[in-house]
Design an enzyme around this catalytic site. Structure first.
Site, PDB file in Angstrom:
ATOM      1  N   LYS A  20       1.019  -1.182  -0.048  1.00 56.91           N
ATOM      2  CA  LYS A  20       0.024  -0.051  -0.044  1.00 56.91           C
ATOM      3  C   LYS A  20       0.847   1.140  -0.022  1.00 56.91           C
ATOM      4  CE  LYS A  20      -3.063   2.632   2.868  1.00 56.91           C
ATOM      5  NZ  LYS A  20      -3.172   3.049   4.216  1.00 56.91           N
ATOM      6  N   ASP A  74      -6.807   0.932   0.244  1.00 56.59           N
ATOM      7  CA  ASP A  74      -6.881   1.320   1.529  1.00 56.59           C
ATOM      8  C   ASP A  74      -8.209   1.058   1.980  1.00 56.59           C
ATOM      9  OD1 ASP A  74      -8.831   3.148   0.182  1.00 56.59           O
ATOM     10  OD2 ASP A  74      -7.729   4.997   0.782  1.00 56.59           O
TER      11      ASP A  74
END
Ligand code: SF4
Length: 209
Positions: free
Chosen positions: A121, A139
């Protein structure tokens, strides 16, 4: 390959939200974005921005972070939560970047994920925002809303990223995250989404009556 349905969803997102690349974490260089992204785990972007305002003045370079005192750094970032781990990771990242990458944040996913505390991420945030490399950041908003829109059935962020890479056209990989964050903050909340105001109800499996 994007289906007609996926294209319609993206067209509606484009119609309602910006097509400009923007980052919600304030930063002036790749190193600052890397540190802000580490701090953003389990913390709001707004709070991270308050903390980094002073932090980036106190530590104006990657070298300054590499030479930071761990205990002092912990106190500096305490309001973002999980500060023991975050401080350890920031210090580890800064030292590795100084030792291995001549003080520059690397651009390759394979290199980024070797940095302490940097997973896919964070690496994709850096690749998308700094290097404009097509990348999908999964997310909490992207995870929740992609499932509601039936673009994935997965729970695991890496599997969701893989699914989205298959269904979204590359020119929307970065934009999708930017637009979905706005959508998640304004309409499609985790609890009590404003379905009556939603422009994607037709594609959603969880719309509230
Ligand atoms: S209909 Fe409701 S749950 Fe579905 S995408 Fe829209 S706001 Fe979210």
């Amino acid at each position: 390959m994007a289906t007609k349905r996926t294209k319609e969803i993206l067209a509606l997102l484009d119609e309602h939200y910006t097509r400009e690349y923007k980052c919600y974490l304030n930063h002036e260089n790749p190193g600052q974005l890397l540190i802000a992204t580490i701090l953003s785990a389990q913390c709001t972007d707004a709070r991270v921005n308050v903390v980094t305002k002073d932090l980036f003045q106190k530590y104006p370079s990657m070298e300054a972070f590499a030479n930071a005192d761990l205990n002092e750094l912990e106190q500096d970032i305490k309001p973002t939560g999980f500060y023991h781990n975050k401080a350890k990771n920031i210090l580890g990242c800064a030292r590795k970047i100084m030792d291995t990458y001549h003080g520059e944040v690397p651009s390759r996913l394979e290199d980024l994920i070797t940095l302490p505390g940097v997973g896919r991420k964070t690496a994709n945030v850096i690749r998308g925002n700094i290097f404009h490399e097509p990348s999908i950041v999964v997310d909490t908003h992207v995870k929740r809303i992609s499932r509601r829109l039936r673009l994935t059935k997965e729970e695991d962020p890496v599997k969701i990223e893989m699914d989205l890479m298959k269904v979204l056209p590359k020119d929307h990989w970065i934009l999708y995250n930017i637009q979905i964050i706005t959508f998640g903050r304004q309409i499609c909340f985790a609890r009590g989404p404003k379905c009556e105001e939603c422009f994607l109800t037709k594609y959603c499996k969880e719309r509230r009556k």
